[in-house]
Design a protein around this motif. Structure first.
Motif, PDB file in Angstrom:
ATOM      1  N   MET A 169       0.824  -1.166   0.147  1.00 56.46           N
ATOM      2  CA  MET A 169       0.019   0.004  -0.151  1.00 56.46           C
ATOM      3  C   MET A 169       0.881   1.409   0.038  1.00 56.46           C
ATOM      4  SD  MET A 169      -3.370   0.903   2.270  1.00 56.46           S
ATOM      5  CE  MET A 169      -2.508   1.371   3.881  1.00 56.46           C
ATOM      6  N   THR A 170       0.942   1.836  -1.172  1.00 60.61           N
ATOM      7  CA  THR A 170       1.974   3.175  -1.373  1.00 60.61           C
ATOM      8  C   THR A 170       1.300   4.411  -0.988  1.00 60.61           C
ATOM      9  OG1 THR A 170       1.164   3.399  -3.581  1.00 60.61           O
ATOM     10  CG2 THR A 170       3.165   1.991  -3.257  1.00 60.61           C
ATOM     11  N   SER A 171       0.103   4.280  -0.777  1.00 60.26           N
ATOM     12  CA  SER A 171      -0.735   5.673  -0.073  1.00 60.26           C
ATOM     13  C   SER A 171      -1.860   5.099   0.570  1.00 60.26           C
ATOM     14  CB  SER A 171      -1.185   6.330  -1.468  1.00 60.26           C
ATOM     15  OG  SER A 171      -2.195   7.372  -0.946  1.00 60.26           O
ATOM     16  N   TRP A 172      -2.653   5.990   1.465  1.00 57.16           N
ATOM     17  CA  TRP A 172      -3.671   5.521   2.453  1.00 57.16           C
ATOM     18  C   TRP A 172      -4.926   6.031   1.651  1.00 57.16           C
ATOM     19  CZ3 TRP A 172      -4.300   3.031   6.609  1.00 57.16           C
ATOM     20  CH2 TRP A 172      -3.369   2.615   7.601  1.00 57.16           C
ATOM     21  N   GLN A 173      -4.695   6.455   0.493  1.00 56.87           N
ATOM     22  CA  GLN A 173      -5.886   6.918  -0.437  1.00 56.87           C
ATOM     23  C   GLN A 173      -6.537   5.546  -0.748  1.00 56.87           C
ATOM     24  OE1 GLN A 173      -5.456   8.893  -4.022  1.00 56.87           O
ATOM     25  NE2 GLN A 173      -7.467   9.877  -4.056  1.00 56.87           N
ATOM     26  N   GLY A 174      -7.924   5.638  -0.317  1.00 53.98           N
ATOM     27  CA  GLY A 174      -8.680   4.212  -0.605  1.00 53.98           C
ATOM     28  C   GLY A 174      -8.446   2.765   0.123  1.00 53.98           C
ATOM     29  N   ALA A 175      -7.759   3.356   1.495  1.00 51.28           N
ATOM     30  CA  ALA A 175      -7.412   2.151   2.312  1.00 51.28           C
ATOM     31  C   ALA A 175      -8.522   1.197   2.825  1.00 51.28           C
ATOM     32  CB  ALA A 175      -6.434   2.751   3.160  1.00 51.28           C
ATOM     33  N   LYS A 176      -9.622   2.057   3.180  1.00 52.29           N
ATOM     34  CA  LYS A 176     -10.739   1.375   3.450  1.00 52.29           C
ATOM     35  C   LYS A 176     -11.481   0.151   2.526  1.00 52.29           C
ATOM     36  CE  LYS A 176     -15.029   0.650   5.863  1.00 52.29           C
ATOM     37  NZ  LYS A 176     -15.645   0.015   4.914  1.00 52.29           N
ATOM     38  N   GLU A 177     -11.625   0.748   1.312  1.00 54.31           N
ATOM     39  CA  GLU A 177     -11.811  -0.116   0.416  1.00 54.31           C
ATOM     40  C   GLU A 177     -11.116  -1.234   0.096  1.00 54.31           C
ATOM     41  OE1 GLU A 177     -11.834   3.347   0.092  1.00 54.31           O
ATOM     42  OE2 GLU A 177     -14.010   3.464   0.279  1.00 54.31           O
ATOM     43  N   ARG A 178      -9.732  -1.039  -0.105  1.00 53.02           N
ATOM     44  CA  ARG A 178      -8.819  -2.114  -0.005  1.00 53.02           C
ATOM     45  C   ARG A 178      -8.930  -3.173   1.012  1.00 53.02           C
ATOM     46  NH1 ARG A 178      -2.599  -2.244  -1.760  1.00 53.02           N
ATOM     47  NH2 ARG A 178      -2.393  -4.157  -2.155  1.00 53.02           N
ATOM     48  N   ILE A 179      -9.137  -2.695   2.182  1.00 51.31           N
ATOM     49  CA  ILE A 179      -9.113  -3.489   3.318  1.00 51.31           C
ATOM     50  C   ILE A 179     -10.499  -4.169   3.319  1.00 51.31           C
ATOM     51  CG2 ILE A 179      -9.153  -3.726   5.625  1.00 51.31           C
ATOM     52  CD1 ILE A 179      -7.204  -1.348   5.635  1.00 51.31           C
ATOM     53  N   ASP A 180     -11.558  -3.518   2.787  1.00 56.59           N
ATOM     54  CA  ASP A 180     -12.571  -4.220   2.524  1.00 56.59           C
ATOM     55  C   ASP A 180     -12.593  -5.566   1.721  1.00 56.59           C
ATOM     56  OD1 ASP A 180     -14.250  -2.623   4.259  1.00 56.59           O
ATOM     57  OD2 ASP A 180     -15.167  -1.403   2.592  1.00 56.59           O
ATOM     58  N   SER A 181     -11.846  -5.312   0.708  1.00 57.35           N
ATOM     59  CA  SER A 181     -11.824  -6.586  -0.380  1.00 57.35           C
ATOM     60  C   SER A 181     -10.956  -7.547   0.130  1.00 57.35           C
ATOM     61  CB  SER A 181     -11.368  -5.972  -1.712  1.00 57.35           C
ATOM     62  OG  SER A 181     -10.016  -5.599  -1.540  1.00 57.35           O
ATOM     63  N   ILE A 182      -9.975  -6.984   0.889  1.00 54.36           N
ATOM     64  CA  ILE A 182      -8.771  -8.299   1.519  1.00 54.36           C
ATOM     65  C   ILE A 182      -9.514  -9.058   2.601  1.00 54.36           C
ATOM     66  CG2 ILE A 182      -7.019  -8.535   2.976  1.00 54.36           C
ATOM     67  CD1 ILE A 182      -5.752  -6.004   1.421  1.00 54.36           C
ATOM     68  N   LEU A 183     -10.407  -8.520   3.427  1.00 51.26           N
ATOM     69  CA  LEU A 183     -11.079  -8.861   4.577  1.00 51.26           C
ATOM     70  C   LEU A 183     -12.436  -9.489   4.387  1.00 51.26           C
ATOM     71  CD1 LEU A 183     -10.199  -6.872   7.634  1.00 51.26           C
ATOM     72  CD2 LEU A 183      -9.144  -9.186   6.904  1.00 51.26           C
ATOM     73  N   GLY A 184     -12.933  -9.512   2.947  1.00 57.72           N
ATOM     74  CA  GLY A 184     -14.207  -9.843   2.633  1.00 57.72           C
ATOM     75  C   GLY A 184     -14.673 -11.144   3.018  1.00 57.72           C
ATOM     76  N   VAL A 185     -13.879 -12.271   3.137  1.00 57.65           N
ATOM     77  CA  VAL A 185     -14.073 -13.583   3.606  1.00 57.65           C
ATOM     78  C   VAL A 185     -14.765 -13.613   5.078  1.00 57.65           C
ATOM     79  CG1 VAL A 185     -12.893 -14.502   1.759  1.00 57.65           C
ATOM     80  CG2 VAL A 185     -11.642 -14.009   3.913  1.00 57.65           C
ATOM     81  N   LEU A 186     -14.011 -12.557   6.008  1.00 59.26           N
ATOM     82  CA  LEU A 186     -14.182 -12.551   7.206  1.00 59.26           C
ATOM     83  C   LEU A 186     -15.975 -12.191   7.566  1.00 59.26           C
ATOM     84  CD1 LEU A 186     -10.879 -11.247   8.540  1.00 59.26           C
ATOM     85  CD2 LEU A 186     -11.578 -13.748   8.452  1.00 59.26           C
ATOM     86  N   TYR A 187     -16.413 -11.729   6.606  1.00 61.97           N
ATOM     87  CA  TYR A 187     -17.690 -10.988   6.798  1.00 61.97           C
ATOM     88  C   TYR A 187     -18.653 -12.312   6.729  1.00 61.97           C
ATOM     89  CZ  TYR A 187     -15.943  -6.335   6.621  1.00 61.97           C
ATOM     90  OH  TYR A 187     -15.319  -5.235   6.863  1.00 61.97           O
ATOM     91  N   LYS A 188     -18.369 -13.265   6.085  1.00 55.89           N
ATOM     92  CA  LYS A 188     -19.266 -14.178   5.695  1.00 55.89           C
ATOM     93  C   LYS A 188     -19.435 -15.206   6.912  1.00 55.89           C
ATOM     94  CE  LYS A 188     -18.098 -13.945   0.807  1.00 55.89           C
ATOM     95  NZ  LYS A 188     -17.625 -14.797  -0.300  1.00 55.89           N
TER      96      LYS A 188
END
Length: 188
Positions: A169-188
């Motif tokens: 992650m070279t910038s914090w811009q869009g970090a929330k969306e990126r983390i949402d996609s990485i952790l998506g499996v934990l929401y199921k």
């Protein structure tokens, strides 16, 4: 259902420590200057002046309170993360730097409560689902334990990034969306 735990490092992840330490080193030892790009290792063996030790480089009183934010997006994105996840700050600190780090955090991110602030060098002792860090000594054990990681790229983690191919992650811009996609499996 519990919220995923996001462990976030401080130094050189949400703020710039090494660049500020280099600034002070070069002011104090102008005949033995350092450059950020030359910081290829995590240790301080690269310090060129005999009086510039690890304790001098990182031990300047007040250093941790004067650090600059990592980028213009970090505060907003950290607040978004805190609203969606259980965010903990896990930062290596010596006893004399704990108060400085807490003061910095409260000045820039007062939405992070004290109970989510963990001065801890051995981050593998903490339970989390995702680690955001720049230190190879934290990223590698997390990855080997099967945890998710996001690496903040710096010269000192280049070799390890090539070996392990961490998500970067070279910038914090869009970090929330990126983390949402990485952790998506934990929401199921």
């Amino acid at each position: 259902m519990r919220k995923p735990i996001i462990a976030v490092d401080m130094d050189d992840t949400i703020c710039h420590l090494v660049k500020r330490a280099i600034y002070h080193n070069n002011s104090e030892f102008p005949t033995h200057t350092l450059r950020y790009e030359e910081m290829l290792d995590w240790n301080t063996d690269h310090l060129r002046h005999p009086k510039s030790t690890h304790d001098v480089f990182y031990g300047r009183p007040g250093l941790f309170e004067e650090l600059e934010l990592y980028d213009e997006y970090v505060v907003e994105e950290m607040e978004k993360l805190c609203n969606a996840f259980d965010v903990i700050i896990v930062t290596a600190a010596e006893p004399k730097t704990v108060v400085e780090k807490w003061n910095w955090l409260q000045r820039h991110m007062p939405f992070i409560p004290i109970e989510n602030f963990f001065p801890c060098k051995r981050k593998n002792l903490i339970n989390y689902d995702l680690l955001i860090d720049d230190g190879p000594h934290n990223l590698v054990p997390a990855l080997e334990e099967g945890k998710k990681v996001l690496c903040i790229p710096h010269p000192w983690n280049l070799r390890v990034r090539e070996q392990y191919e961490f998500p970067v992650m070279t910038s914090w811009q869009g970090a929330k969306e990126r983390i949402d996609s990485i952790l998506g499996v934990l929401y199921k």
